[in-house]
Scaffold this active site. Structure first.
Site: not given
Length: 359
Positions: A61-62, A65-66, A123
Site C-alpha cells: 500500500s501507499r 499515516t506515515s 488506523d
C-alpha cells in the site's frame, strides 16, 4: 469482535479480484504494522527470499499515516502501478514482484477505507487486521509473517497490546485459510537513516550493495524477517536460515535479484534530489537517549512526504550517539521553502523529538 473481523476480512476479499499461482503450492508474504519511520525492510526481504527460491508476489500500500509506504518508496525506484497480467508475468519471470496493490483491484473496499482513514488520520484495530489479511489472501498468499514493532511512540505501545494483536491476526488468519506468524519486534526507535520515499530508497540501495555507510539496523532487521519467512518454508531452524539470508545478501545475489524484479517492472530510475536542503545541528552536547517516532514522522510529512517523493529527512545521529553542540543532527528535504519553514517551525516547537542528555 473476532467474528466481525473475520466477516469483514472475507467480505473485503470477495469485493475484488483474486490472484492465483499455478505450480506454486506455497506463496509467501509479509507485512509490518508500522509506526517506525524509515523501516523499509520489504524490498530487501522480497529480494532475499525470492533469490532463495520462494514465491512472494508482494503488493503493498501507499502511506496511510506515515511519511512513506513501501509502494511510495518503490515508485521512486521503478514502476509499481502494474496491471494484474503484468504482475503475473513479473512473478512468473522472477518469483516475486513489488507492486502497488491499489492498482489491481485486490480488496478494493480496503482502498476506499484507507482513503477515508488517511483523511481522518485513523488506523483502527479491526480494520487494520482485515485490511492486511484481505490483501494477502486476495494476492494468493498461503503463508505470511506480520512484524509488530512495540515502543512508547510506535503504533503498538505495549507488549500486552502486541500479544493481543498477534492473537487476533493468528485467529483471523486460521479462519480465513492463511498461515500467519507474528513477530514482535523493537519499536523504540526509527530504522535506517532516511525518512521519506527517496531517502528510504537511498538506504535500500546502500544495504543491497553492502556499502560502508549502509544503515546496519535496517540490514539486521531485514535479515531477521527474511529468515522467519525462510523458516516458515523450510523449518530448519532460525540460525540456519539467518545464515542463508546473510549469504544471499553479502554475495550480491539479493541485489542481482532486486535488479531482475525492477527490470521486469520497467527498469531502475535515477533518484532525484530535493530543491531545498537544510541541515539542523544539535543545540547542546550529550547522548541521544530517545527519538519520538510519531513526531519525527510528522516532521517528515510537514516537509511534504510522501506526496513530494524527495521530501523527508536524513538522520545524522541515532539513539546512543554522543553529540557536541553544533554537530549535524539531521537534514530536512523539501520541494518548497514554505514547507521547509512549516516543518522547521514544528521542529523548533517540539524540541523533545530528540532527547539529548547525559547517560
Amino acid at each position: 469482535n473476532t467474528d466481525e473481523i473475520i466477516g469483514l476480512t472475507r467480505a473485503m476479499v470477495d469485493s475484488g479480484k483474486h490472484l492465483n499461482w499455478p505450480g506454486s503450492e506455497r506463496v509467501f508474504d509479509k507485512h509490518c504494522i508500522g509506526g517506525l519511520p524509515g523501516n523499509r525492510t520489504t524490498p530487501l526481504i522480497v529480494a532475499i527470499v525470492s533469490a532463495a527460491g520462494l514465491t512472494i508476489p508482494k503488493t503493498s500500500s501507499r502511506a496511510i499515516t506515515s511519511p512513506s509506504g513501501t509502494a511510495d518508496t518503490m515508485e521512486a525506484l521503478t514502476r509499481v502501478n502494474l496491471k494484474l497480467t503484468k504482475i503475473q508475468q513479473v512473478v512468473e519471470d522472477t518469483g516475486a514482484c513489488l507492486a502497488w496493490g491499489g492498482a489491481v483491484n485486490l480488496s478494493p473496499a480496503d482502498d476506499l477505507l484507507i482513503r477515508i482513514e488517511r483523511a481522518l488520520d485513523l488506523d483502527g484495530e479491526g480494520q487494520l487486521i482485515a485490511s492486511v489479511l484481505s490483501k494477502k489472501i486476495a494476492a494468493g498468499s498461503t503463508h505470511t509473517i506480520i512484524d509488530i514493532p512495540v515502543g512508547d511512540t510506535a503504533k503498538v505501545r505495549t507488549q500486552a497490546d502486541a500479544d493481543r494483536l498477534a492473537g487476533l491476526f493468528t485467529q483471523v488468519g486460521n479462519a480465513c485459510g492463511i498461515h500467519v506468524r507474528c513477530i514482535i519486534t523493537d519499536g523504540s526507535k526509527p530504522i535506517g537513516s532516511g525518512i521519506g520515499p527517496v531517502e528510504e530508497a537511498r538506504d535500500l540501495l546502500a544495504v543491497f550493495q553492502c556499502l560502508s555507510h549502509a544503515p546496519q539496523d535496517l540490514r539486521a532487521r531485514a535479515l531477521m524477517l527474511a529468515a522467519h519467512l525462510l523458516d516458515l518454508a523450510r523449518q530448519c531452524g532460525m540460525e540456519n536460515v539467518l545464515q542463508q539470508a546473510t549469504e544471499l545478501l553479502d554475495s550480491g545475489r539479493a541485489w542481482a535479484q532486486f535488479q531482475r524484479i525492477v527490470e521486469a517492472q520497467g527498469g531502475l530510475k535515477s533518484l532525484p534530489d530535493a530543491r531545498f536542503q537544510i541541515e539542523e545541528k544539535a543545540t547542546c552536547s550529550g547522548v541521544i537517549q530517545a527519538i519520538d517516532n510519531r513526531k519525527l514522522s510528522r516532521l517528515a510529512k510537514l516537509a511534504g512526504a510522501p506526496i513530494d517523493i524527495t521530501a523527508g529527512l536524513r538522520l545524522h545521529a541515532k539513539i546512543g550517539s554522543r553529540l557536541s553542540a553544533g554537530d549535524p543532527l539531521f537534514t530536512l528535504y523539501s520541494e518548497s521553502s514554505g514547507e521547509s519553514d512549516y516543518a522547521l517551525a514544528y521542529y523548533h516547537d517540539n524540541p523533545d523529538i530528540f532527547e539529548i542528555g547525559e547517560l
